[in-house]
Scaffold this active site. Sequence first.
Site: not given
Length: 409
Positions: A213-215
């Site tokens: 995923s990402n932030r």
Amino acid sequence: MPCATPDSPARIVLGVSGGIAAYKSVELLRLLRDEGFFVSPVLTPDATRFVGEVTFSALASEPVRNSLYGDRTTPIPHTFLGQHADVIVVAPATAHLIARYAAGLADDLLTATLLASRAPVLLCPAMHTEMWEQPSVQENLSTLRRRGVLVLEPDVGALAGGDVGAGRMREPKEIAELVKRLVSGFEGPLSGRRVLITAGGTREAIDPVRVISNRSSGRQGYALAEVARRLGATVTLVSSVNLSLALDVVRDVAVVQVQSASEMREEVLTRLADVDVVIMAAAVADFTLKASKEKLKKDQGPPTLHFEPTADIVLDLVAKRSAGQVIVGFAAETANIEQNALTKLRAKGVDLLVVNDVSAPNVGFEHPTNEVVILDREEHVQRVTLRSKEAVSYEILARVASLLSQGAS
Ligand code: CTP
């Protein structure tokens, strides 16, 4: 049941509890009166230590009340006030008031009025940062939110005693504006418009346990949903994160939970024909992979992951949209911001591109604040300096409303 008409103005109970922000409630009272509302101030005994009753009585529609025990004209003030109120706003709401309300206590006129009412209640907390961050305070607010109470989260700013931090009550102008919208049922520049917003970083499965995923926290998307609703829109949020309690004031946003980029694409594209605006605030994965059906085992060594590109949802939206629909893209950049943003604007074909430099301090992912540049099709640049994600949302949605009124295509 109370019902405001042009001949009978909305009745607002203005609750004031004992905090230094009580001085701002005088201004709030004046603004509510300027709107033409009938305002009944109810002060807790502690509130009167900060601001005198006479000040409120002089500005209000009727004298301040603070006793549970009435007089000949109003023998039971809490039921009278509670039953006739169109909206109850408590500003400031101290930690003590919030705790008493959450516990269902009715030991003064304000808490008894809150219990004796079915009107919408808007709490505007104000307290020191340490108090605001206490789990007990946050849990009490969660309890109240679950019961339908609206909470306007405090700002970061100057506090009593020269301290600075989270816990500063929102400005009276903003509170008065919200009360006005509560009374009118959220009428505003987006009334009658259907807005679809995406939020959060998508999650691409590696196996049944692990994801890539990402932030992105989803906060900007949630703030946009909240503000779009306040401005009158019917809002659908397609989100990979669940922050429902971060919806400050409104609850009637339809939230569709998704995980992967392809799920998000499916949910967004099937709704395209039914909306006037799509705002792609989500950080959608550019690459995905074939998930293993079983958990990858450590003793098989580091896995080799084979990525494949995802479809670009914004490009699909722009290709499939009908005349008049507004499509807004976001751009997360860390270098050559302006040049990359211009290239992205041209490549995506969106009406507005909201650009943030996610490497700058207090900006973008995981922060409550944001600083953005809004580019339009004519490549005009609007800089929105550092402020809350909610305040940024107002700027973006003002541009959207203006495009809709021009019949953008
Ligand atoms: N976006 C999308 N579908 C994707 C990837 C991105 O709809 N598969 C959307 C995002 O929601 C955002 C915009 O495209 O509104 C730009 O996203 P961003 O990550 O900044 O740019 P990318 O197009 O992914 O390009 P790059 O990662 O190279 O900067």
